[in-house]
Write an enzyme that holds these catalytic residues in place. Structure first.
Site, PDB file in Angstrom:
ATOM      1  N   HIS A  29      38.675  41.279  35.409  1.00 36.53           N
ATOM      2  CA  HIS A  29      39.553  40.706  36.154  1.00 36.53           C
ATOM      3  C   HIS A  29      39.238  40.486  37.775  1.00 36.53           C
ATOM      4  O   HIS A  29      38.275  41.277  38.116  1.00 36.53           O
ATOM      5  CB  HIS A  29      40.922  41.482  36.200  1.00 36.53           C
ATOM      6  CG  HIS A  29      40.590  43.038  36.888  1.00 36.53           C
ATOM      7  ND1 HIS A  29      39.921  44.100  35.803  1.00 36.53           N
ATOM      8  CD2 HIS A  29      40.809  43.481  37.845  1.00 36.53           C
ATOM      9  CE1 HIS A  29      39.983  45.062  36.760  1.00 36.53           C
ATOM     10  NE2 HIS A  29      40.226  44.931  37.740  1.00 36.53           N
ATOM     11  N   CYS A  89      42.384  50.847  42.739  1.00 37.16           N
ATOM     12  CA  CYS A  89      41.041  50.244  42.611  1.00 37.16           C
ATOM     13  C   CYS A  89      40.894  49.145  43.472  1.00 37.16           C
ATOM     14  O   CYS A  89      41.800  48.730  44.274  1.00 37.16           O
ATOM     15  CB  CYS A  89      41.104  49.995  41.079  1.00 37.16           C
ATOM     16  SG  CYS A  89      42.074  48.363  40.546  1.00 37.16           S
TER      17      CYS A  89
END
Length: 705
Positions: free
Chosen positions: A65, A216
């Site tokens: 992603h 993240c």
């Protein structure tokens, strides 16, 4: 708004055998629907995110992603692989692959839906249904939440991704999980804060309470999966867990009362935790976000053990993002490298600004500009010398921050914010006693160690509030100051002087050998730690108002060698294009500009695709250029700039010859070595293993070329 995933974005028979090929196959479906505008540019962004941390998860899941300017709208693509594809998960290959694409400026509602999907991947029933579905349309409906994993949902309980966006924070009334809703029964919490159901009472009628923060680099997938995993593990352990997700959709700060009542803290993150001081004074476990996903039960047990021992954090919680690697067992050598690189990364902008301003001052005002009076006393708007003096004096002031910033942020890397005061104080003392960069390195390490030692001392709860703002700065600054002034300062200053005298005395063969060594280091890891060591060594020598001739020769050799790899790859793709894929040939065009600008990272796509041929070739060429630059006596006052600072280079013609020689050597070696293997077909793409990362993606730290 169009649906994020349709049947056209589903491949139930994904034939790719590498993660690069899988990402390309799914991305091509996005391109076909107009969701992605530049396939290679998007794949470069995916690869860059993958390089930060593997996206494989336990349970056979891969979630490549990224955020990318090449994405027109938030999009999901799903592929199912019968053979499995290695995404770096500890338990083996992934058979369920989700490619998540978010625009660089995606709105919060879209990102909340994407993040909710990431949470659903922790639901075993959901992933089991994806493995058994045999129709692309049904798979897309399942992912959108229109069809429950176990059985068909009633019409009133189904929701499409489109209407989920309008109510991204509303739960599905206890029915099948819907992207945009939390998996817990009852009303969903505000975005950024998630909660579990009340845990079973454990001790004295009260459950053990944990607050956690997950985050993240992209803030789309791992952030929310870690939160889900911690919540599930908390329920199983009879522990009450409340998670603050600091994701792309922003975050809602945990209620201060919840934080105050918590018995322990878990940080599962790969980017700095925002407002971290809120959690000071509690038992704390600090790990990477993947540990939060894969080792949630172990983390909960660890924080409970710390609480039982009375082990709490003083000031900011120990274990900064720079200090830890995300997994336990990291060696001291690795930590030391991270601490030093923390200081270097914050110092480099001061080097660039100060060095270029000083060089510009010399270029405008001549080489006697360092003797000019202060511009506060004498400045004429129409006089070139006045402007030269202004630039020079600003640059000198900028250079004055180098050693304090280096020491301060080494200490910060070790001990977080409490390390800044003693680090900066120690760095300033290093300048005062002429201990230079060696003193700055020592001061930073000592300051960080002193603060960590103070933080381990158990203190009464009443004093914890003043520890980070009064006690730790006072005691640590005093200890570091004493050590630098009285104990180790003089020996370090003597060592610094000895190194400076040695450099000033380098001539002939010794200088050439040093140039070759620096060239090898600059081309070894192309912007990595070894490259930065060589670059920092060079910039340390010119970080004074009047650098020595030897220091300027070293700076020239380092910059010249750093330009070789990308320029050589650009030349190789031009003269022998058939040895490279189409993507690599496109990367070669960008490498011309990157190499000319002294951005060594321009060669990374080629080194990543074929390291055994590209890296040794680049090192040989870099050694040739570095040694020739030293042999020719080329000098450089600026720490960066590439060909754009040629007017500031001493012996510029011979300097360019040195660069050209290294480029030709590297090009010849690359062409020779690649020619010895079986040639890749001219039309091949980068979809296979070792697919290059497009040079269109700008390097994060172009200064440390």
């Amino acid at each position: 708004m169009s649906e994020m995933i349709t049947a056209d974005l589903v491949d139930l028979d994904l034939s790719a055998d590498t993660k690069e090929a899988a990402a390309r196959a799914l991305a091509e479906r996005m391109v076909a629907l107009g969701r992605v505008t530049d396939l290679d540019g998007f794949l470069a962004d995916v690869a860059a995110r993958e390089a930060q941390m593997p996206t494989g998860l336990d349970g056979g899941i891969g979630i490549p992603h990224c955020r990318s300017e090449h994405v027109t709208e938030p999009t999901l693509a799903f592929g199912r692989s019968a053979a499995g594809i290695d995404f770096g998960a500890p338990d083996g290959p992934a058979d369920l692959i989700f490619l998540i694409a978010a625009p660089a400026g995606a709105d919060d509602a879209h990102l909340t839906i994407l993040s909710s999907l990431a949470r659903q991947l922790m639901n075993a029933e959901f992933t089991s249904a994806l493995r058994s579905v045999d129709d692309a349309t049904a798979a897309a409906a399942l992912i959108r939440g229109e069809e429950p994993p176990a059985a068909a949902a009633a019409p009133e309980d189904s929701a499409t991704v489109s209407n989920a966006a309008a109510s991204a924070d509303t739960a599905a009334d206890g029915k099948a999980p819907v992207p945009g809703a939390t998996v817990d029964d009852g009303p969903a919490p505000a975005p950024g804060a998630t909660d579990t159901a009340t845990a079973t009472d454990t001790e004295g009628g009260q459950p053990f309470r944990i607050v956690a923060v997950t985050s993240c680099p992209t803030g789309i997938a791992h952030t929310y999966m870690a939160a889900e995993s911690l919540e599930n593990a908390g329920r199983e352990a009879g522990v009450e867990v409340v998670v603050e997700t600091q994701g792309s959709a922003g975050f809602t700060r945990l209620d201060p009362a919840v934080v105050a009542a918590a018995d322990g803290v878990i940080f599962a993150h790969d980017v700095p935790v925002r407002n971290k001081d809120r959690f000071a004074g509690k038992p704390t476990v600090d790990v990477g976000v993947k540990a939060g996903i894969n080792k949630a039960a172990k983390l909960i047990a660890e924080v409970r053990d710390k609480a039982a021992r009375g082990e709490v954090s003083a000031g900011s919680a120990p274990g900064t993002p720079v200090e830890r690697a995300g997994d336990s067992g990291e060696g001291y050598g690795t930590k030391l490298r991270k601490w030093l690189m923390s200081g270097v990364s914050y110092m480099v902008p001061f080097v660039a600004a100060g060095g270029l301003l000083i060089a510009l001052g010399f270029a405008i005002g001549g080489y006697k500009i360092n003797k000019a009076p202060s511009v506060m006393d004498h400045f004429l708007w129409t006089q070139a010398d006045s402007w030269g003096a202004l630039f020079f004096q600003i640059g000198v002031v900028s250079f004055g921050f180098l050693v304090p910033v280096l020491a301060g942020y080494i200490a910060y890397g070790m001990a977080d914010r409490p390390g800044l005061v003693p680090g900066f104080v120690g760095g300033a003392i290093s300048l005062t006693i002429n201990a230079g960069f060696l003193g700055g390195l020592a001061a930073g390490l000592i300051a960080g160690g002193v603060v960590i030692g103070i933080q381990k001392v158990k203190i009464p709860a009443a004093l914890r509030g003043i520890m980070p703002v009064v006690v730790i700065p006072l005691i640590s600054a005093a200890i570091v100051g004493f050590l630098m002034f009285v104990v180790i300062g003089k020996p370090i200053a003597s060592a610094q002087k000895g190194m400076t005298d040695w450099l000033n005395g380098l001539t002939g063969t010794n200088a050439v050998l040093l140039g070759a060594l620096l060239g090898l280091m600059m081309c070894f890891d192309l912007g990595g730690p070894v490259n930065k060591v060589a670059y920092t060594f060079a910039t340390a020598g010119i970080a004074v108002a009047s650098p020595s001739d030897s220091a300027m020769k070293i700076m020239a050799a380092v910059m010249a060698a750093g330009m070789v790899p990308p320029l050589a790859m650009a030349l190789a793709t031009t003269v022998r294009g058939k040895l490279f894929t189409q993507t690599e040939r496109e990367n070669g065009k960008a490498a011309w500009v990157l190499g000319a600008s002294f951005i060594s990272e321009g060669a990374i796509p080629f080194a990543a695709a074929d390291p055994l041929r590209v890296i040794p070739s680049a090192m040989v060429g870099g050694a040739v250029t570095g040694s020739l630059s030293m042999l020719f006596g080329a000098t450089l006052r600026a720490p960066h700039g590439g060909i754009f600072v040629v007017p500031l280079i001493g012996n510029p013609f011979l300097y360019l010859i040195a660069i050209a020689a290294g480029v030709c050597v590297t090009t010849a070696l690359v062409v020779l070595l690649k020619g010895l293997r079986k040639q890749t077909p001219e039309g091949a793409t980068a979809g296979g293993a070792g697919a290059p990362i497009s040079a269109k993606a700008e390097p994060k730290e172009p200064i440390a070329a």
